[in-house]
Design an enzyme around this catalytic site. Structure first.
Site: not given
Length: 245
Positions: A89, A116, A153, A168
């Site tokens: 994160p 954790e 992709r 895209d």
């Protein structure tokens, strides 16, 4: 391209990495994926890969030794380190530009964490720390799947139409323009006449303007770093006038 994945739950990857575009890339020989359970590299009898943090605190941390040995084994097999990506994160936010960078690499390794957090010494083993966004998942597996899909992709000859990826959302810096297919009218909703005109120049202009409109209305932050041409500046001015009428 070869992709290695270090995970405590390798079964999670069975469906996502064997179906759709990623699965087709594997079948075409464009992609080789190996998923390794790094628990297999632990040296303790209980096969633990986590332990309590020094100094106290909540939760458990992944130990450095199993991941170090798993990476060493992969490097011995491939004769190259490549890019080693830690799903965390606190990492840099993953976006289309990162996917484009990764798609140019020959070897990627994703480390999927749990518990954790990580022993800090694991970070010394990686080249990149990436995050999907400002939220916390149970583990890194889902994040790795998303990043792999977005990257694969973009590999040459993976998509049926090479222009699909270049047009895209985010690849051009703007959100994608509205698109339509048959029927030309459904429940009173008609396809814009310009798309049926056959005038490719005007269709291209309409698509560019609608891409600008959608971006300005939904993600105006994207325009802050987007270099508008003179024509696009004029289009955007018209859009703002139309939306304020």
């Amino acid at each position: 391209m070869r992709i290695d994945i270090l995970s405590l739950f390798p079964e999670m990857f069975t469906g996502p990495l064997t179906e759709s575009i990623v699965g087709k890339a594997v079948k075409k020989g464009k992609l080789d994926i190996k998923v390794t359970n790094f628990r297999d590299y632990t040296t303790n009898k209980q096969r633990h890969v986590d332990d309590y943090p020094y100094g106290g605190g909540a939760g458990m941390l992944l130990q450095v030794q199993p991941i170090y040995d798993a990476l060493a084994d992969i490097m011995q097999q491939t004769k190259t380190k490549g890019r080693v990506i830690l799903l965390d994160p606190a990492g840099k936010r993953f976006d289309q530009s990162v996917a484009e960078q990764l798609s140019k690499e020959e070897h990627l390794t994703f480390i999927c964490g749990h518990y954790e957090g990580y022993d800090e010494r694991i970070r010394a083993l990686v080249t990149d720390e990436l995050s999907l966004g400002d939220y916390v998942l149970t583990g890194g597996e889902l994040g790795a799947m998303v990043m792999i899909d977005a990257t694969v992709r973009l590999l040459p000859d993976v998509l049926g139409n090479e222009q699909s990826a270049s047009g895209d959302s985010f690849s051009t810096g703007l959100l994608e323009y509205p698109q339509y297919t048959r029927p030309a009218e459904f429940n009173g909703q008609k396809v814009p006449d310009i798309l049926l005109s056959g005038n490719h120049q005007k269709i291209a202009q309409w698509r560019q303007k609608e891409a600008l409109r959608r971006t300005w209305l939904r993600r105006p932050d994207l325009l802050e770093g987007y270099p508008l041409s003179i024509e696009e500046q004029q289009m955007l001015a018209e859009i703002k006038m139309q939306e304020h009428e």
